[in-house]
Design a protein around this motif. Structure first.
Motif, PDB file in Angstrom:
ATOM      1  N   THR A  46       0.825  -1.224   0.000  1.00  0.00           N
ATOM      2  CA  THR A  46       0.000   0.000   0.000  1.00  0.00           C
ATOM      3  C   THR A  46       0.852   1.263   0.000  1.00  0.00           C
ATOM      4  N   MET A  47       2.172   1.091  -0.050  1.00  0.00           N
ATOM      5  CA  MET A  47       3.116   2.197  -0.187  1.00  0.00           C
ATOM      6  C   MET A  47       3.186   3.122   1.034  1.00  0.00           C
ATOM      7  N   ILE A  48       2.945   2.539   2.223  1.00  0.00           N
ATOM      8  CA  ILE A  48       3.283   3.270   3.459  1.00  0.00           C
ATOM      9  C   ILE A  48       4.787   3.508   3.418  1.00  0.00           C
ATOM     10  N   VAL A  49       5.511   2.484   2.939  1.00  0.00           N
ATOM     11  CA  VAL A  49       6.940   2.628   2.654  1.00  0.00           C
ATOM     12  C   VAL A  49       7.088   2.392   1.151  1.00  0.00           C
ATOM     13  N   ARG A  50       7.899   3.236   0.489  1.00  0.00           N
ATOM     14  CA  ARG A  50       8.067   3.089  -0.962  1.00  0.00           C
ATOM     15  C   ARG A  50       9.444   3.637  -1.328  1.00  0.00           C
ATOM     16  N   GLY A  51       9.807   3.431  -2.614  1.00  0.00           N
ATOM     17  CA  GLY A  51      11.169   3.779  -3.038  1.00  0.00           C
ATOM     18  C   GLY A  51      12.019   2.524  -2.916  1.00  0.00           C
ATOM     19  N   ALA A  52      12.788   2.226  -3.975  1.00  0.00           N
ATOM     20  CA  ALA A  52      13.463   0.921  -4.058  1.00  0.00           C
ATOM     21  C   ALA A  52      14.328   0.584  -2.842  1.00  0.00           C
ATOM     22  N   PRO A  53      15.285   1.437  -2.434  1.00  0.00           N
ATOM     23  CA  PRO A  53      16.123   1.040  -1.289  1.00  0.00           C
ATOM     24  C   PRO A  53      15.325   0.899   0.013  1.00  0.00           C
ATOM     25  N   SER A  94       5.593  -8.717  -2.706  1.00  0.00           N
ATOM     26  CA  SER A  94       4.670  -7.605  -2.423  1.00  0.00           C
ATOM     27  C   SER A  94       4.708  -6.514  -3.482  1.00  0.00           C
ATOM     28  N   ARG A  95       5.875  -6.265  -4.083  1.00  0.00           N
ATOM     29  CA  ARG A  95       5.960  -5.354  -5.246  1.00  0.00           C
ATOM     30  C   ARG A  95       6.973  -5.950  -6.226  1.00  0.00           C
ATOM     31  N   PRO A  96       6.665  -5.920  -7.535  1.00  0.00           N
ATOM     32  CA  PRO A  96       7.492  -6.696  -8.476  1.00  0.00           C
ATOM     33  C   PRO A  96       8.673  -5.985  -9.142  1.00  0.00           C
ATOM     34  N   LEU A 167      13.385   9.922   1.689  1.00  0.00           N
ATOM     35  CA  LEU A 167      12.158   9.184   1.976  1.00  0.00           C
ATOM     36  C   LEU A 167      11.959   7.957   1.069  1.00  0.00           C
ATOM     37  N   ALA A 168      12.863   7.753   0.118  1.00  0.00           N
ATOM     38  CA  ALA A 168      12.825   6.551  -0.714  1.00  0.00           C
ATOM     39  C   ALA A 168      13.927   5.583  -0.294  1.00  0.00           C
ATOM     40  N   THR A 169      14.678   5.975   0.729  1.00  0.00           N
ATOM     41  CA  THR A 169      15.818   5.186   1.212  1.00  0.00           C
ATOM     42  C   THR A 169      15.725   5.192   2.741  1.00  0.00           C
ATOM     43  N   GLY A 173      19.124   9.726   0.556  1.00  0.00           N
ATOM     44  CA  GLY A 173      18.620   9.642  -0.814  1.00  0.00           C
ATOM     45  C   GLY A 173      19.689   9.352  -1.846  1.00  0.00           C
ATOM     46  N   THR A 174      19.208   8.930  -3.046  1.00  0.00           N
ATOM     47  CA  THR A 174      20.123   8.647  -4.158  1.00  0.00           C
ATOM     48  C   THR A 174      20.186   9.887  -5.059  1.00  0.00           C
ATOM     49  N   ALA A 175      19.151  10.108  -5.884  1.00  0.00           N
ATOM     50  CA  ALA A 175      19.145  11.319  -6.724  1.00  0.00           C
ATOM     51  C   ALA A 175      19.181  12.566  -5.834  1.00  0.00           C
ATOM     52  N   GLN A 200       1.833  11.208  -7.506  1.00  0.00           N
ATOM     53  CA  GLN A 200       2.372  12.513  -7.097  1.00  0.00           C
ATOM     54  C   GLN A 200       3.496  12.466  -6.060  1.00  0.00           C
ATOM     55  N   GLN A 201       4.394  11.511  -6.235  1.00  0.00           N
ATOM     56  CA  GLN A 201       5.534  11.431  -5.307  1.00  0.00           C
ATOM     57  C   GLN A 201       6.391  12.689  -5.389  1.00  0.00           C
ATOM     58  N   GLY A 202       6.462  13.297  -6.582  1.00  0.00           N
ATOM     59  CA  GLY A 202       7.255  14.529  -6.724  1.00  0.00           C
ATOM     60  C   GLY A 202       6.641  15.660  -5.934  1.00  0.00           C
ATOM     61  N   GLY A 240      16.241   8.463  -9.771  1.00  0.00           N
ATOM     62  CA  GLY A 240      16.620   7.190  -9.155  1.00  0.00           C
ATOM     63  C   GLY A 240      16.323   6.033 -10.096  1.00  0.00           C
ATOM     64  N   ALA A 241      16.337   4.822  -9.548  1.00  0.00           N
ATOM     65  CA  ALA A 241      16.053   3.634 -10.357  1.00  0.00           C
ATOM     66  C   ALA A 241      15.430   2.556  -9.485  1.00  0.00           C
ATOM     67  N   ASP A 242      14.603   1.752 -10.119  1.00  0.00           N
ATOM     68  CA  ASP A 242      14.019   0.594  -9.425  1.00  0.00           C
ATOM     69  C   ASP A 242      14.686  -0.710  -9.833  1.00  0.00           C
ATOM     70  N   ARG A 243      15.172  -0.758 -11.064  1.00  0.00           N
ATOM     71  CA  ARG A 243      15.951  -1.931 -11.495  1.00  0.00           C
ATOM     72  C   ARG A 243      16.741  -1.543 -12.748  1.00  0.00           C
ATOM     73  N   ALA A 251      14.681   0.820 -15.238  1.00  0.00           N
ATOM     74  CA  ALA A 251      13.273   1.029 -14.874  1.00  0.00           C
ATOM     75  C   ALA A 251      13.206   2.040 -13.743  1.00  0.00           C
ATOM     76  N   ASN A 252      12.354   3.024 -13.906  1.00  0.00           N
ATOM     77  CA  ASN A 252      12.088   3.993 -12.835  1.00  0.00           C
ATOM     78  C   ASN A 252      10.636   4.433 -12.998  1.00  0.00           C
ATOM     79  N   LYS A 253      10.197   5.299 -12.128  1.00  0.00           N
ATOM     80  CA  LYS A 253       8.791   5.726 -12.106  1.00  0.00           C
ATOM     81  C   LYS A 253       8.288   6.123 -13.497  1.00  0.00           C
ATOM     82  N   ILE A 254       7.052   5.747 -13.792  1.00  0.00           N
ATOM     83  CA  ILE A 254       6.439   6.065 -15.087  1.00  0.00           C
ATOM     84  C   ILE A 254       6.607   7.566 -15.387  1.00  0.00           C
TER      85      ILE A 254
HETATM   86  O1  MRU Z   1       6.300   3.637  -6.671  1.00  0.00           O
HETATM   87  P1  MRU Z   1       7.441   4.183  -5.872  1.00  0.00           P
HETATM   88  O2  MRU Z   1       7.122   5.467  -5.179  1.00  0.00           O
HETATM   89  O3  MRU Z   1       8.025   3.145  -4.942  1.00  0.00           O
HETATM   90  O4  MRU Z   1       8.534   4.492  -6.975  1.00  0.00           O
HETATM   91  C1  MRU Z   1       9.745   5.075  -6.581  1.00  0.00           C
HETATM   92  C2  MRU Z   1      10.664   5.365  -7.700  1.00  0.00           C
HETATM   93  O5  MRU Z   1      10.373   5.103  -8.856  1.00  0.00           O
HETATM   94  C3  MRU Z   1      12.013   5.875  -7.336  1.00  0.00           C
HETATM   95  O6  MRU Z   1      12.484   6.764  -8.293  1.00  0.00           O
HETATM   96  C4  MRU Z   1      12.981   4.690  -7.231  1.00  0.00           C
HETATM   97  O7  MRU Z   1      12.454   3.703  -6.389  1.00  0.00           O
HETATM   98  C5  MRU Z   1      14.317   5.089  -6.711  1.00  0.00           C
HETATM   99  S1  MRU Z   1      14.288   5.511  -5.022  1.00  0.00           S
HETATM  100  C6  MRU Z   1      15.845   5.906  -4.508  1.00  0.00           C
END
Ligand code: MRU
Length: 357
Positions: A46-53, A94-96, A167-169, A173-175, A200-202, A240-243, A251-254
């Motif tokens: 549910t993205m209470i926690v989100r961001g790849a790291p 939980s997330r692919p 907040l994604a780590t 943060g990375t970026a 709207q993560q930005g 940043g990047a997810d994979r 791969a990163n956010k749409i």
């Molecule tokens: O769907 P999210 O909010 O988990 O997506 C996050 C991103 O796409 C980030 O850019 C990525 O995970 C890198 S976080 C350091």
């Protein structure tokens, strides 16, 4: 000079996982204690926690939470290990897209598989490994920040997409770690943050954390990036990047792919900032990266209100893949990788730093 950020996204404390609840932004900045493995699965989904790291660390914590629950079931050591491996696989599903989740859970699974001590000792080892990964994440981000700051021009305006920040780590943060490190040396730099539809993560997260840290930030909607690039108002892009595949496809956010195409057209450097744990060398190219398909409500509704005709067709991929040809460099904790990425990625893994497991 080192930048001090106050944000700590996730922390193992008193046998629970304490995290900032990111579904409440920007109205509230509150912590939630995740006490069971199932709660962790739901928190990631549910993205209470989100961001790849950050979800990688959440996965490592989740395995410990499941271990604590199974400890109460009076199982033999072998039964305990078998059940814990099953729960670990469930957590990893939980997330692919973000490979950090699978990577961190895999580290925990290796401990489980190789353990021949007893339940208490194994739980102790799993906890120590999770806490070590947590602390290393911050050090890795600071290293990414230091390398990245070297390519930020003086007084630059940096465009970023989504939130690849503290907040994604676990923190820093990375970026946005690159932004923080550059800002520590040159407080005339500034950030343009893409709103990042649909979640709207930005807007909700990047503007919040940069404002908390006093870094000048301008929010723009996703369609505006090429307009400002053409006007000469953007000096570089860092996301940043997810994979990341072995050939550098990322791969990163749409919406990231669109930004990369616009940057290429306008001759603006486009950097990825990510730890080596985001690189999946088991896949050759981005076509093999699984893309999460998310709920249609995220597109059809804003703040609970419908914004489109009822019954219209919806597709909602959470991520896209930027081809490696559009990427100027991948900023990692061991340095900035440059094309040809097949070779530079392989070299990075060979010389991997002591802070990377
Ligand atoms: O769907 P999210 O909010 O988990 O997506 C996050 C991103 O796409 C980030 O850019 C990525 O995970 C890198 S976080 C350091």
């Amino acid at each position: 000079m080192e930048f001090k950020s106050k944000i700590r996204t996730i922390q193992w404390i008193n046998n629970v996982s304490r995290m900032v609840d990111q579904t409440k932004f920007p109205e509230e900045y509150v912590y939630v204690d995740i006490k069971t493995g199932q709660e962790m699965y739901d928190a990631i989904k549910t993205m209470i926690v989100r961001g790849a790291p950050a979800i990688g660390i959440a996965g490592a914590h989740g395995v410990v939470l499941y271990a604590q629950e199974l400890q109460k079931e009076n199982l033999s050591f072998e039964e305990f290990k078998t059940k814990l491996l099953e729960k670990s696989n469930y957590l990893a599903s939980s997330r692919p897209t973000a490979v950090n989740l699978m990577w961190a859970v895999e580290q925990q699974k290796n401990l489980i598989k190789n353990s021949n001590s007893d339940i208490d000792a194994l739980i102790n080892d799993l906890t120590n490994q999770a806490v070590r990964m947590e602390n290393e994440d911050i050090e890795i981000n600071k290293a990414i920040g230091r390398y990245g700051a070297e390519v930020v021009p003086k007084g630059a305006t940096i465009l970023t997409h989504c939130n690849a920040g503290a907040l994604a780590t676990v923190g820093y943060g990375t970026a946005l770690g690159v932004v923080r490190s550059a800002f520590a040396n040159d407080n005339t730099i500034q950030v343009f943050a893409d709103e990042t539809r649909p979640r709207q993560q930005g807007a909700r997260i990047t503007t919040l954390e940069l404002t908390m840290d006093g870094i000048p930030t301008t929010l723009i909607t996703d369609g505006m990036c090429s307009y400002f690039m053409k006007k000469g108002m953007i000096d570089m892009v860092v996301v940043g990047a997810d994979r990341i595949a072995a050939n550098g496809d990322t791969a990163n956010k749409i919406g990231t792919y669109t930004v990369a195409i616009a940057a290429k057209y306008h001759n603006i450097p486009f950097y990825i900032a990510a730890p080596l744990s985001t690189i999946d060398t088991s896949i050759k190219s981005g076509t093999e990266i699984p893309i999460e398909e998310r709920s249609h409500d995220e597109v059809t509704h804003i703040n609970g209100k419908t914004i489109c005709a009822e019954g219209v067709n919806i597709i909602n991929p959470g991520f896209d893949v930027t081809p490696h040809e559009l990427i100027t460099g991948i900023i990692t904790e061991v340095g900035i990788l440059r094309p040809d990425y097949n070779s530079s990625i392989q070299e990075a893994f060979e010389k991997k730093s002591p802070i990377f497991v």
